[in-house]
Design an enzyme around this catalytic site. Sequence first.
Site, PDB file in Angstrom:
ATOM      1  N   HIS A 123     -35.342  42.171  11.516  1.00 37.07           N
ATOM      2  CA  HIS A 123     -36.486  41.923  12.232  1.00 37.07           C
ATOM      3  C   HIS A 123     -37.722  42.158  11.207  1.00 37.07           C
ATOM      4  CE1 HIS A 123     -39.759  43.136  15.288  1.00 37.07           C
ATOM      5  NE2 HIS A 123     -39.303  42.156  15.689  1.00 37.07           N
ATOM      6  N   CYS A 500     -34.014  25.654   9.612  1.00 31.34           N
ATOM      7  CA  CYS A 500     -35.103  26.717   9.612  1.00 31.34           C
ATOM      8  C   CYS A 500     -34.732  28.094   9.802  1.00 31.34           C
ATOM      9  CB  CYS A 500     -35.398  26.387  11.434  1.00 31.34           C
ATOM     10  SG  CYS A 500     -33.897  26.801  12.514  1.00 31.34           S
TER      11      CYS A 500
HETATM   12  C1  PEP Z   1     -31.222  31.657  12.169  1.00 31.69           C
HETATM   13  O1  PEP Z   1     -30.301  32.105  12.680  1.00 31.69           O
HETATM   14  O2  PEP Z   1     -31.143  30.989  10.906  1.00 31.69           O
HETATM   15  C2  PEP Z   1     -32.468  31.124  12.968  1.00 31.69           C
HETATM   16  C3  PEP Z   1     -33.560  30.706  12.283  1.00 31.69           C
HETATM   17  O3  PEP Z   1     -32.741  32.214  13.934  1.00 31.69           O
HETATM   18  P1  PEP Z   1     -33.011  33.708  13.854  1.00 31.69           P
HETATM   19  O4  PEP Z   1     -33.141  34.269  12.641  1.00 31.69           O
HETATM   20  O5  PEP Z   1     -34.058  33.821  14.836  1.00 31.69           O
HETATM   21  O6  PEP Z   1     -31.848  34.223  14.560  1.00 31.69           O
END
Ligand code: PEP
Length: 543
Positions: A123, A500
């Site tokens: 986080h 992403c």
């Molecule tokens: C991922 O899992 O790569 C993602 C972009 O989502 P998060 O990091 O919010 O789980």
Amino acid sequence: MLQTRSGKRTGAAAVKIACDMVKEKLINEKEALMRIPAGDLVQLLLPSFDPKKKVTADLLTRGLPASPGASVGKPAFTADEAVERSHAGEKIILVRKETSPEDVDGMHSAVGILTSTGGMTSHAAVVARGWGKCCVAGAGEIQIDANKGTFVVGGKSFGRKDIISIDGGTGEVFAGAISTITPELSGDFSKVMRWADKYATMAVRTNADAPADATRAREFGAKGIGLTRTEHMFFEGPRIKAMREMILAETIEDREMALEKLLPYQREDFIGIFRAMNGLPVTIRLLDPPLHEFLPHETPQQKDLAASMNVPLSKIKQRVSMLHELNPMLGHRGCRLAVTYPEILRMQVRAIVEAAIECVGEKVRPMPEIMIPLIGTVQEFRLLRAETEKVIATVKTEMEFKKRLDIKIGTMIEIPRAALTAEEIGREADFFSFGTNDLTQLTFGYSRDDVNTFLPDYINQGILPVDPFQSLDQTGVGQLVQMGIDGGLAGNPDLKIGICGEHGGDPDSIDFCHRVGLAYVSCSPFRVPIARLAAAQAAIRHG
Ligand code: PEP
Ligand code: MG
């Protein structure tokens, strides 16, 4: 001449040398682009420590270089303390074992963040990177005693009055203050960016959750948003109260009442983001984290919540413990939340559509893409797509909106099963976005929040060449990405595919993304220039 080797140079020097050599016709634009280490561009965008002062500084320990930049401040041990002391004018470094969404205000007001646990996609790392705030994560040698207001490292103790310096680009933590250098952008930088866009074939989007971040990313050259993590919109001021009411609600009516309160906030945020990204695509992900992340876990905060909601403390405690999961990252999160609580999806989709219609009225061109997270089976996607389409149609009818509103509906590929069954999911989706943070976590079976307990040993012993949460594991996770692309395109030749996960800002991973033919990479705003250069380098390298 006995020997030659590349001269060591800073990011700024690399840009200047490359541009000067083009001006003097010694090299061409492509050669110039290849001579600038993409990762070094960050030195042109964020403060760094004066290298002459750094060599003599008192190095305490080293953690992960989670978010670049250089910060000097005094430790605060809770988010509330960080907010209070920052408001009183102190420069604060928030020192925590780990951070959670509860700490967001404190993280915002601090000049830097230091955690003793957590990996490159924890986080603290992800949030700090999004803001361009300096963060060192997973500094495991630091022992924090938040009650006493101290941390101990290498036998030395540091309290609230002691100044420390952290380097988010290297992961170093120092005692005392080191002077920093604030970069200035030169004309050469813009020239390099222009050349990069000329040769890159992949677009670069950004991961941004607030209008200000979206605006900054657009200034850095982002061609849209690849990921808006909507959960980050629920923490400020009165929003978190409504969110908690929604989570604590025992009936659907109470939950819907709380969601009513959240709707205007969501709508305003989306309007701001659509305005900032006028004419560019904006991928909005529906709520993803487990709900317990939104509830307070310490008794004093639970007491405050009980008082403000006029319910007994025991009720809050009972709900918090009911939502507790042994493996929350494998638990009730992602699209599973929308399956159980479709009213949350309905509120979010309504906010997106209402915001889009309002923007059309003010001559802004919104291009929303609704992204359903953590799909593992096509049935999940089918169900939630139908629910999403129903809300879009209802809101359009209610608002008597007759024009065309182009809203794409797609999914993240972040569960190995989704990659394996990509063909059937692709048949029903408008786009895929690879969530390589979770895909890495689930392919290796390494918790992205706890990986740093053993990762340094794995790197030191050569079991892993690099942190797979930082640079994509092309051999293993890469196969799933390739499978996801092949399957997805077999199911839907028009499928738009991007990435992403945090790898979208890493030059080696970007090279891989180019080779497998992704349409775009998406990364935090301050990494957008790095990604633009890395995308150009990949195109030049591979043709
Ligand atoms: C991922 O899992 O790569 C993602 C972009 O989502 P998060 O990091 O919010 O789980
Ligand atoms: Mg994810």
